[in-house]
Design an enzyme around this catalytic site. Structure first.
Site, mmCIF file in Angstrom:
data_model
loop_
_atom_site.group_PDB
_atom_site.id
_atom_site.type_symbol
_atom_site.label_atom_id
_atom_site.label_comp_id
_atom_site.label_asym_id
_atom_site.label_seq_id
_atom_site.Cartn_x
_atom_site.Cartn_y
_atom_site.Cartn_z
ATOM 1 N N CYS A 126 0.846 -1.199 0.000
ATOM 2 C CA CYS A 126 0.000 0.000 0.000
ATOM 3 C C CYS A 126 0.882 1.250 0.000
ATOM 4 O O CYS A 126 1.412 1.644 1.039
ATOM 5 C CB CYS A 126 -0.919 -0.027 1.224
ATOM 6 S SG CYS A 126 -1.993 1.400 1.332
ATOM 7 N N CYS A 129 -0.376 4.169 2.071
ATOM 8 C CA CYS A 129 -0.212 3.940 3.511
ATOM 9 C C CYS A 129 1.250 4.106 3.956
ATOM 10 O O CYS A 129 1.530 4.723 4.973
ATOM 11 C CB CYS A 129 -0.632 2.519 3.886
ATOM 12 S SG CYS A 129 -2.111 1.953 3.087
ATOM 13 N N ASP A 130 2.165 3.519 3.211
ATOM 14 C CA ASP A 130 3.541 3.369 3.698
ATOM 15 C C ASP A 130 4.562 4.250 2.990
ATOM 16 O O ASP A 130 5.735 4.276 3.387
ATOM 17 C CB ASP A 130 3.989 1.903 3.546
ATOM 18 C CG ASP A 130 3.120 0.958 4.364
ATOM 19 O OD1 ASP A 130 2.534 1.431 5.357
ATOM 20 O OD2 ASP A 130 3.024 -0.220 4.020
HETATM 21 C C1 LIG Z 1 -0.205 -3.473 5.336
HETATM 22 C C2 LIG Z 1 -1.374 -2.542 5.137
HETATM 23 C C3 LIG Z 1 -1.281 -1.252 5.593
HETATM 24 C C4 LIG Z 1 -2.345 -0.371 5.423
HETATM 25 N N1 LIG Z 1 -2.223 0.902 5.877
HETATM 26 C C5 LIG Z 1 -3.248 1.771 5.738
HETATM 27 C C6 LIG Z 1 -3.142 3.119 6.189
HETATM 28 O O1 LIG Z 1 -2.102 3.540 6.715
HETATM 29 N N2 LIG Z 1 -4.229 3.920 6.013
HETATM 30 C C7 LIG Z 1 -5.381 3.516 5.411
HETATM 31 O O2 LIG Z 1 -6.330 4.281 5.302
HETATM 32 N N3 LIG Z 1 -5.489 2.245 4.948
HETATM 33 C C8 LIG Z 1 -4.472 1.375 5.090
HETATM 34 N N4 LIG Z 1 -4.565 0.103 4.586
HETATM 35 C C9 LIG Z 1 -5.815 -0.294 3.919
HETATM 36 C C10 LIG Z 1 -6.926 -0.510 4.977
HETATM 37 O O3 LIG Z 1 -6.418 -1.312 6.025
HETATM 38 C C11 LIG Z 1 -8.146 -1.153 4.334
HETATM 39 O O4 LIG Z 1 -8.559 -0.400 3.207
HETATM 40 C C12 LIG Z 1 -9.324 -1.228 5.316
HETATM 41 O O5 LIG Z 1 -8.914 -1.689 6.572
HETATM 42 C C13 LIG Z 1 -10.405 -2.139 4.740
HETATM 43 O O6 LIG Z 1 -11.404 -2.339 5.682
HETATM 44 P P1 LIG Z 1 -12.583 -3.403 5.388
HETATM 45 O O7 LIG Z 1 -13.473 -3.361 6.570
HETATM 46 O O8 LIG Z 1 -13.169 -3.138 4.053
HETATM 47 O O9 LIG Z 1 -11.876 -4.822 5.256
HETATM 48 P P2 LIG Z 1 -10.943 -5.646 6.274
HETATM 49 O O10 LIG Z 1 -10.187 -4.765 7.173
HETATM 50 O O11 LIG Z 1 -10.192 -6.592 5.399
HETATM 51 O O12 LIG Z 1 -11.978 -6.454 7.187
HETATM 52 C C14 LIG Z 1 -12.691 -7.546 6.695
HETATM 53 C C15 LIG Z 1 -13.013 -8.483 7.858
HETATM 54 O O13 LIG Z 1 -13.896 -9.518 7.385
HETATM 55 C C16 LIG Z 1 -13.532 -10.740 7.986
HETATM 56 N N5 LIG Z 1 -13.981 -11.834 7.119
HETATM 57 C C17 LIG Z 1 -13.528 -12.120 5.869
HETATM 58 N N6 LIG Z 1 -14.193 -13.193 5.368
HETATM 59 C C18 LIG Z 1 -15.077 -13.577 6.336
HETATM 60 C C19 LIG Z 1 -16.048 -14.626 6.415
HETATM 61 N N7 LIG Z 1 -16.249 -15.484 5.394
HETATM 62 N N8 LIG Z 1 -16.778 -14.745 7.541
HETATM 63 C C20 LIG Z 1 -16.604 -13.857 8.576
HETATM 64 N N9 LIG Z 1 -15.701 -12.836 8.552
HETATM 65 C C21 LIG Z 1 -14.947 -12.702 7.443
HETATM 66 C C22 LIG Z 1 -12.012 -10.656 8.087
HETATM 67 O O14 LIG Z 1 -11.510 -11.529 9.095
HETATM 68 C C23 LIG Z 1 -11.788 -9.186 8.423
HETATM 69 O O15 LIG Z 1 -11.710 -8.954 9.804
HETATM 70 C C24 LIG Z 1 -3.539 -0.805 4.771
HETATM 71 C C25 LIG Z 1 -3.639 -2.133 4.338
HETATM 72 C C26 LIG Z 1 -2.568 -2.999 4.507
HETATM 73 C C27 LIG Z 1 -2.697 -4.427 4.035
#
Ligand SMILES: Cc1cc2nc3c(=O)[nH]c(=O)nc-3n(C[C@H](O)[C@H](O)[C@H](O)COP(=O)(O)OP(=O)(O)OC[C@H]3O[C@@H](n4cnc5c(N)ncnc54)[C@H](O)[C@@H]3O)c2cc1C
Length: 294
Positions: A126, A129-130
């Protein structure tokens, strides 16, 4: 079978935000999470771009989301979702549920480079992010699509030197802005073969696929931009995903199936960040609640 008004699948930024909005709208949502609350944020060291938070650890930010949700009534189920039917019957590892509205917020995972050295920890998935951690340093971006081009452009404003490394001869996006930049080098027909130096990257090894020439480039960091894999394997039966497995929604986060919504990284979206995931969750819950109220 347990019946509920709103079921939210995934306890990341999108799911937690959806749960807060649904609870504040007078519903008692079910929130399903199969690993731990927080999703990708829980694995992120430092977050520098969530407005009003300054510099905050992923742990502290997610604690803020969770303690906010705890001010309201909701049902948390530590369960994996195996399947959702068009009638909104949800098959989970802890039994079946039927909801009037379902919000899918299961996130995405970055596609890996699958080269030697990747698992040592020096690769970022990302740039937004980094990138700031590589201020005035040399980095390599791997990929040839729009994300890789945007990442290289973004990093060119922060880093001293950016190599954009693509395995093909042509990029799949508008490369013109990068051609003007003196600190960006476009390296085509080239594959990455290894990342060297461990957690603190020192160089990368690349190979030209035409000439077979192998060389090392000094680099302090590697940014992988070879795509994301939305966590949608369990709902492929619904036919609401695109060719990459991302859920297609309208601007109200509605899918093509009535009462089924998607929010956050799991959907087809131009930016995968915490703030966009949280915003999607708010929109999805608002329209899901409105649909139930009729
Ligand atoms: C290394 C890294 C660094 C990042 N740094 C930043 C940053 O500095 N700033 C920023 O804004 N964004 C950052 N991002 C991006 C950001 O983290 C994501 O865009 C955001 O967290 C996405 O949120 P979400 O709720 O859509 O998905 P997720 O955070 O992926 O949450 C999805 C959840 O669903 C659960 N799940 C999946 N499948 C199932 C299932 N079948 N049954 C039940 N539960 C399930 C998972 O366990 C998970 O907890 C970063 C990403 C990464 C990988």
């Amino acid at each position: 079978m347990t019946e509920t008004d709103i079921a939210i699948i995934g306890g990341g930024a999108a799911g937690l935000s959806a749960a807060i909005y649904a609870a504040r709208a007078g519903f008692i949502p079910y929130l399903f999470e199969n690993v731990y609350m927080g999703g990708q944020i829980a694995n992120t060291d430092i977050i520098e771009n969530y407005p009003a938070m300054g510099i905050i650890s992923g742990y502290d930010l997610i604690e803020g989301f969770i303690s906010h949700l705890k001010k309201f009534e909701y049902n948390l189920r530590n369960a994996e979702i195996f399947e959702i039917s068009p009638e909104k019957v949800i098959k989970t590892s802890k039994g079946d549920y039927k909801a009037k509205a379902v919000i899918i917020a299961t996130g995405a995972r970055p596609r890996k480079l699958e080269v030697a050295g990747e698992e040592s920890g020096g690769v970022s998935y990302c740039a937004v992010c980094d990138g700031n951690f590589y201020r005035k340093k040399t980095v390599a971006v791997i990929g040839g699509g729009n994300t890789a081009i945007h990442d290289a452009l973004f990093l060119s404003r922060i880093c001293e030197k950016v190599y954009l490394i693509h395995r093909r001869g042509e990029f799949r996006g508008n490369i013109a802005p990068l051609r003007e930049l003196p600190n960006v080098a476009l390296v085509t027909d080239t594959i990455l073969t290894s990342i060297n130096g461990g957690k603190k990257v020192s160089s990368i090894t690349i190979q030209n696929v035409q000439t077979k020439e192998v060389r090392d480039i000094q680099a302090d960091g590697v940014f992988a931009a070879v795509g994301t894999l939305p966590n949608t394997e369990f709902i492929r039966n619904l036919g609401i995903t695109d060719g990459n497995g991302a859920i297609i929604t309208d601007e109200c986060m509605r899918t093509s199936i009535g009462g089924i919504f998607a929010a956050g990284d799991v959907r087809r979206t131009p930016l995968r960040q915490i703030i966009t995931a949280a915003a999607d969750g708010a929109v999805a819950a608002t329209y899901a609640c409105a649909g139930i109220e009729g």
